[in-house]
Enzyme design. Sequence first.
Site, PDB file in Angstrom:
ATOM      1  N   SER A   1     -78.956  69.067   6.100  1.00 43.06           N
ATOM      2  CA  SER A   1     -78.182  69.800   4.837  1.00 43.06           C
ATOM      3  C   SER A   1     -78.319  68.729   3.688  1.00 43.06           C
ATOM      4  O   SER A   1     -78.208  67.816   3.752  1.00 43.06           O
ATOM      5  CB  SER A   1     -76.829  69.997   4.868  1.00 43.06           C
ATOM      6  OG  SER A   1     -75.996  70.552   3.791  1.00 43.06           O
TER       7      SER A   1
ATOM      8  N   TYR B   1     -68.483  68.403   7.993  1.00 44.26           N
ATOM      9  CA  TYR B   1     -69.769  68.806   8.195  1.00 44.26           C
ATOM     10  C   TYR B   1     -70.667  67.949   7.689  1.00 44.26           C
ATOM     11  O   TYR B   1     -71.821  67.506   8.009  1.00 44.26           O
ATOM     12  CB  TYR B   1     -69.608  69.936   7.196  1.00 44.26           C
ATOM     13  CG  TYR B   1     -70.982  70.680   7.200  1.00 44.26           C
ATOM     14  CD1 TYR B   1     -71.426  71.395   8.248  1.00 44.26           C
ATOM     15  CD2 TYR B   1     -71.801  70.518   6.072  1.00 44.26           C
ATOM     16  CE1 TYR B   1     -72.857  71.941   8.158  1.00 44.26           C
ATOM     17  CE2 TYR B   1     -73.133  71.273   5.743  1.00 44.26           C
ATOM     18  CZ  TYR B   1     -73.645  71.960   6.894  1.00 44.26           C
ATOM     19  OH  TYR B   1     -74.700  72.579   6.656  1.00 44.26           O
TER      20      TYR B   1
HETATM   21  N1  LIG Z   1     -76.835  78.439   5.134  1.00 46.85           N
HETATM   22  C1  LIG Z   1     -76.873  77.375   4.329  1.00 46.85           C
HETATM   23  O1  LIG Z   1     -76.590  77.435   3.207  1.00 46.85           O
HETATM   24  C2  LIG Z   1     -77.187  76.064   4.962  1.00 46.85           C
HETATM   25  C3  LIG Z   1     -77.249  74.975   3.980  1.00 46.85           C
HETATM   26  C4  LIG Z   1     -77.650  73.752   4.381  1.00 46.85           C
HETATM   27  C5  LIG Z   1     -77.644  73.595   5.629  1.00 46.85           C
HETATM   28  N2  LIG Z   1     -77.518  74.693   6.651  1.00 46.85           N
HETATM   29  C6  LIG Z   1     -77.768  74.393   8.079  1.00 46.85           C
HETATM   30  O2  LIG Z   1     -78.736  75.062   8.467  1.00 46.85           O
HETATM   31  C7  LIG Z   1     -78.433  75.495   9.977  1.00 46.85           C
HETATM   32  C8  LIG Z   1     -78.435  76.917  10.275  1.00 46.85           C
HETATM   33  O3  LIG Z   1     -77.502  77.367   9.430  1.00 46.85           O
HETATM   34  P1  LIG Z   1     -77.158  78.996   9.165  1.00 46.85           P
HETATM   35  O4  LIG Z   1     -76.841  79.101   7.853  1.00 46.85           O
HETATM   36  O5  LIG Z   1     -78.517  79.892   9.910  1.00 46.85           O
HETATM   37  O6  LIG Z   1     -76.024  79.298  10.143  1.00 46.85           O
HETATM   38  P2  LIG Z   1     -75.601  80.404  10.815  1.00 46.85           P
HETATM   39  O7  LIG Z   1     -74.071  80.309  11.077  1.00 46.85           O
HETATM   40  O8  LIG Z   1     -75.988  81.682  10.375  1.00 46.85           O
HETATM   41  O9  LIG Z   1     -76.348  80.412  12.438  1.00 46.85           O
HETATM   42  C9  LIG Z   1     -76.206  79.254  13.209  1.00 46.85           C
HETATM   43  C10 LIG Z   1     -76.336  79.520  14.616  1.00 46.85           C
HETATM   44  O10 LIG Z   1     -76.195  78.317  15.324  1.00 46.85           O
HETATM   45  C11 LIG Z   1     -75.638  78.720  16.556  1.00 46.85           C
HETATM   46  N3  LIG Z   1     -74.806  77.882  17.080  1.00 46.85           N
HETATM   47  C12 LIG Z   1     -73.718  77.367  16.533  1.00 46.85           C
HETATM   48  N4  LIG Z   1     -73.028  76.344  17.211  1.00 46.85           N
HETATM   49  C13 LIG Z   1     -73.778  76.122  18.453  1.00 46.85           C
HETATM   50  C14 LIG Z   1     -74.037  75.475  19.477  1.00 46.85           C
HETATM   51  N5  LIG Z   1     -72.962  74.638  19.804  1.00 46.85           N
HETATM   52  N6  LIG Z   1     -74.914  75.719  20.473  1.00 46.85           N
HETATM   53  C15 LIG Z   1     -75.678  76.580  20.256  1.00 46.85           C
HETATM   54  N7  LIG Z   1     -76.079  77.337  19.113  1.00 46.85           N
HETATM   55  C16 LIG Z   1     -74.922  77.188  18.175  1.00 46.85           C
HETATM   56  C17 LIG Z   1     -74.629  80.070  16.191  1.00 46.85           C
HETATM   57  O11 LIG Z   1     -74.239  80.927  17.252  1.00 46.85           O
HETATM   58  C18 LIG Z   1     -75.589  80.747  15.184  1.00 46.85           C
HETATM   59  O12 LIG Z   1     -76.145  81.657  15.627  1.00 46.85           O
HETATM   60  C19 LIG Z   1     -77.257  75.031  10.550  1.00 46.85           C
HETATM   61  O13 LIG Z   1     -77.334  73.541  11.002  1.00 46.85           O
HETATM   62  C20 LIG Z   1     -76.412  74.574   9.021  1.00 46.85           C
HETATM   63  O14 LIG Z   1     -75.568  73.669   8.871  1.00 46.85           O
HETATM   64  C21 LIG Z   1     -77.230  75.922   6.112  1.00 46.85           C
END
Ligand SMILES: NC(=O)c1ccc[n+]([C@@H]2O[C@H](COP(=O)([O-])OP(=O)(O)OC[C@H]3O[C@@H](n4cnc5c(N)ncnc54)[C@H](O)[C@@H]3O)[C@@H](O)[C@H]2O)c1
Length: 259
Positions: free
Chosen positions: A141, A154
Site C-alpha cells: 500500500s 495497517y
Molecule cells: N482497496 C484499496 O484502496 C487498497 C489500497 C492499498 C492497498 N490495498 C491492499 O490490497 C490488498 C487487497 O485489498 P482489497 O481492497 O481487494 O481488499 P478486500 O477486503 O476487498 O479483499 C481482501 C481479501 O483478502 C481476504 N483475506 C483477508 N484476510 C485474509 C487471511 N488472513 N487469509 C486469507 N485471506 C484473507 C479477504 O477475505 C478478502 O477476500 C490488501 O492487501 C490491501 O491492503 C488496497
Amino acid sequence: MNRTGIEGTAAVVTGAGRGIGAAVARALAEDGASVAVVDRDGANAKAVAAGLPGPALACPADVSDPAAVEDLTERAERELGPVGILVNVAGILRPGSALDLDDRDWAEHLAVNAGGVLHACRAVARRMVPRRSGAIVTVASNAARVPRTRLAAYAASKAAAVQYTKCLGLELAEHGIRCNVVSPGSTDTAMQRDLWADPDEGARSAIDGDLAAYRSGIPLRRIGAPEDVADAVRFLVSDRARHITLHDLYVDGGASLRG
Ligand SMILES: NC(=O)c1ccc[n+]([C@@H]2O[C@H](COP(=O)([O-])OP(=O)(O)OC[C@H]3O[C@@H](n4cnc5c(N)ncnc54)[C@H](O)[C@@H]3O)[C@@H](O)[C@H]2O)c1
C-alpha cells in the site's frame, strides 16, 4: 501472440476471493496461468475459481496460519504443477487512532498483512529455489511509505511486508527468482468503500484530499480500479520484467507524490 512466460505456469494468489486479488487471479488466468485462488472466505474463493477461464483451484485458508499455507502450497503443486508465480494480496484494514490501538488489533494486522506474506513466500520460494525460477509480487500500500492518520497498524504491517519482500528478493536473486512490490493507493473495492461514510462523498474526498487529515488527493483525479493494480502485477510477474527485482511500483494515480 507475444509470449509473457505466464502461459502454462501455476500461480498462487492469496486474498483472491474478491477485490484486487480476484482481479489478479483473472488477469493471470487470461494470460494462461493455472491459478490457486486462496482466501479465508471459502465460498468467494470457490466462486472466483469457478469463473476463471483456465485450470483453477479454490483454496480456503487463512494466510496467518503457517501450516495451512504450507498445506495449500503442497496441494497447488500436486494439482496444478510447480508454482512459478506467487502474488500476496490478502490483507486487512481496521482504522483506529495510533494512541488507542489495542494489542489485538496490532497483532492481527501484523499476523495477516506481514505474517501472511512471510508464510506464503517461505512455502512457495523454498520450492522455487531448486528450480531456479519464479516471480513473487507482494501487494502492499502507499500507506507503507506515506504516514496516514488512523492507519498506524495497517501502515506498519504493510511497511514490514514491503521490506520483507525486498530482503527476500535480495537473497533469492542469485537463484533467478524475482521479488517485487506493487503499492496501490485508493482502489475501488469493499475494503476502500468500508472507509467511506457515503460512496459519492468518500470518492470525492479521496480524489480531492483532506488537508485536516494531512492527506493529499489523487492527481489523476480518479479512484483506481482493481484491474489497474492487476495489470501492474501481471507485468511484474511476466518475462517482460525479467530484469526487474526489488522494485516497488506505485499504482496510486500520483497520490503519494513520489518522484
Ligand atoms: N482497496 C484499496 O484502496 C487498497 C489500497 C492499498 C492497498 N490495498 C491492499 O490490497 C490488498 C487487497 O485489498 P482489497 O481492497 O481487494 O481488499 P478486500 O477486503 O476487498 O479483499 C481482501 C481479501 O483478502 C481476504 N483475506 C483477508 N484476510 C485474509 C487471511 N488472513 N487469509 C486469507 N485471506 C484473507 C479477504 O477475505 C478478502 O477476500 C490488501 O492487501 C490491501 O491492503 C488496497
